[in-house]
Design a protein around this motif. Structure first.
Motif, PDB file in Angstrom:
ATOM      1  N   ASP A  48      -2.579  -4.123 -11.381  1.00 12.90           N
ATOM      2  CA  ASP A  48      -2.748  -3.126 -10.333  1.00 12.90           C
ATOM      3  C   ASP A  48      -2.563  -3.790  -8.978  1.00 12.90           C
ATOM      4  O   ASP A  48      -3.387  -4.598  -8.563  1.00 12.90           O
ATOM      5  CB  ASP A  48      -4.142  -2.499 -10.425  1.00 12.90           C
ATOM      6  N   SER A  73      -1.805  -1.785  -6.240  1.00 13.00           N
ATOM      7  CA  SER A  73      -2.155  -0.767  -5.247  1.00 13.00           C
ATOM      8  C   SER A  73      -1.066  -0.543  -4.207  1.00 13.00           C
ATOM      9  O   SER A  73      -1.320  -0.515  -3.003  1.00 13.00           O
ATOM     10  CB  SER A  73      -3.479  -1.138  -4.562  1.00 13.00           C
ATOM     11  N   MET A  74       0.167  -0.396  -4.687  1.00 10.05           N
ATOM     12  CA  MET A  74       1.293  -0.058  -3.823  1.00 10.05           C
ATOM     13  C   MET A  74       1.476  -1.064  -2.691  1.00 10.05           C
ATOM     14  O   MET A  74       1.639  -0.709  -1.525  1.00 10.05           O
ATOM     15  CB  MET A  74       1.154   1.366  -3.283  1.00 10.05           C
ATOM     16  N   ASP A 134       2.919  -0.931  -8.281  1.00 10.53           N
ATOM     17  CA  ASP A 134       1.746  -0.260  -8.825  1.00 10.53           C
ATOM     18  C   ASP A 134       1.799  -0.450 -10.332  1.00 10.53           C
ATOM     19  O   ASP A 134       2.626  -1.216 -10.836  1.00 10.53           O
ATOM     20  CB  ASP A 134       1.667   1.216  -8.400  1.00 10.53           C
ATOM     21  N   GLU A 135       0.936   0.218 -11.073  1.00 15.09           N
ATOM     22  CA  GLU A 135       0.841  -0.066 -12.511  1.00 15.09           C
ATOM     23  C   GLU A 135       2.035   0.431 -13.310  1.00 15.09           C
ATOM     24  O   GLU A 135       2.175   0.099 -14.490  1.00 15.09           O
ATOM     25  CB  GLU A 135      -0.459   0.529 -13.082  1.00 15.09           C
ATOM     26  N   THR A 194       5.786   7.747  -6.386  1.00 18.05           N
ATOM     27  CA  THR A 194       5.465   6.704  -5.406  1.00 18.05           C
ATOM     28  C   THR A 194       6.038   6.997  -4.027  1.00 18.05           C
ATOM     29  O   THR A 194       5.679   6.334  -3.061  1.00 18.05           O
ATOM     30  CB  THR A 194       6.024   5.346  -5.859  1.00 18.05           C
TER      31      THR A 194
END
Length: 280
Positions: free
Chosen positions: A26, A28-29, A49-50, A176
């Motif tokens: 992760d 988080s962008m 991200d994931e 996204t």
């Protein structure tokens, strides 16, 4: 091999869909502070991200240092570009998809050698001629028509943007809000082979964003600009100290569209802080 059909290689290793599965992190962008060129690895992998992996082929393997994108849905994964072929991308992708029951689709932003060089490492890929791309994604009016491609709970808009190459596409990820633009817009030298087509494509792409498709970042396929405004690295440079960041603000797309309108129908070189337009 290349053809116009679906990428049929399927990863069917057992595994859950939670973020603890192999290869998932992760971030988080976020983006890395800088892109490494470590002698110990041929590819740097960064999870935006994931479900979004950004892969940078090391400059030491080839000066192009292309960026490759792996987008995961619930049914399939899209690998966008395969690099120059000077590194084992397949091993990287297999590791990232381990434990995932996802069909792998291998497609391209366009058909130049530094983006299709690794195609032979994969079982089947989408072809690189405009008719191949159109047939696979269901585009019946190339290049004006925008179509959707669903990875499973993740819809991408496929936007034809010829001008750098005859079969250029941009991908807009609704999840996204990333806009992937290949060699048509990135921090570097934007080589234009068809000036009229490029102007029309960039205008159409900017219009798509302005029509209510919000963009967080524009991500291209290379970095050739330094962190000094309007200054690029020497052609063929295999080291990039003081490299420009990969991500561009959506305002840069609007800027490119504007300067192309101002330039008019006669091709000319245009230097701006984050890019240089190079007619060929």
């Amino acid at each position: 091999m290349q053809d116009g059909g679906i990428g049929t290689h399927r990863h069917s290793l057992p595994g859950s869909t939670d973020s603890s599965a192999p290869g998932w992190q992760d971030h988080s962008m976020s983006f890395p502070a800088h892109w490494n060129d470590d002698d110990a690895t041929d590819h740097q992998v960064h999870w935006y991200d994931e479900r979004t992996a950004i892969i940078r082929q090391a400059l030491r393997t080839n000066f192009e240092g292309p960026f490759i994108y792996l987008l995961l849905g619930t049914e399939r994964a899209l690998l966008l570009d395969t690099g120059t072929g000077h590194a084992d991308l397949r091993a990287v992708v297999d590791k990232l998809l381990a434990g995932r029951d996802l069909e792998l689709v291998v497609a391209h932003t366009h058909g130049h050698g530094d983006h299709i060089g690794g195609d032979s490492q994969f079982d089947t890929v989408v072809g690189t001629a405009p008719e191949d791309v159109a047939a696979y994604f269901g585009i019946t009016a190339w290049p004006e028509q925008i179509v959707q491609f669903d990875l499973g709970e993740r819809v991408l808009d496929v936007i034809p943007i010829p001008g750098h190459h005859t079969a250029d596409v941009a991908l807009y990820d609704r999840t996204t809000r990333l806009l992937l633009t290949g060699d048509s817009l990135y921090p570097g030298r934007l080589y234009v082979t068809d000036w009229a087509a490029f102007r029309a494509s960039i205008a159409r792409l900017a219009g798509f964003v302005a029509a209510g498709n919000p963009v967080e970042h524009v991500l291209g396929a290379h970095i050739e600009m330094t962190d000094q405004p309007g200054i690029d690295f020497e052609m063929g440079a295999d080291q990039h100290p003081g490299e420009h960041e990969l991500e561009l603000a959506p305002a840069v797309l609007a800027e490119l569209a504007e300067v192309l309108v101002e330039a008019g129908p006669v091709p000319r070189r245009i230097v701006r802080d984050p890019f240089i337009v190079f007619p060929k």
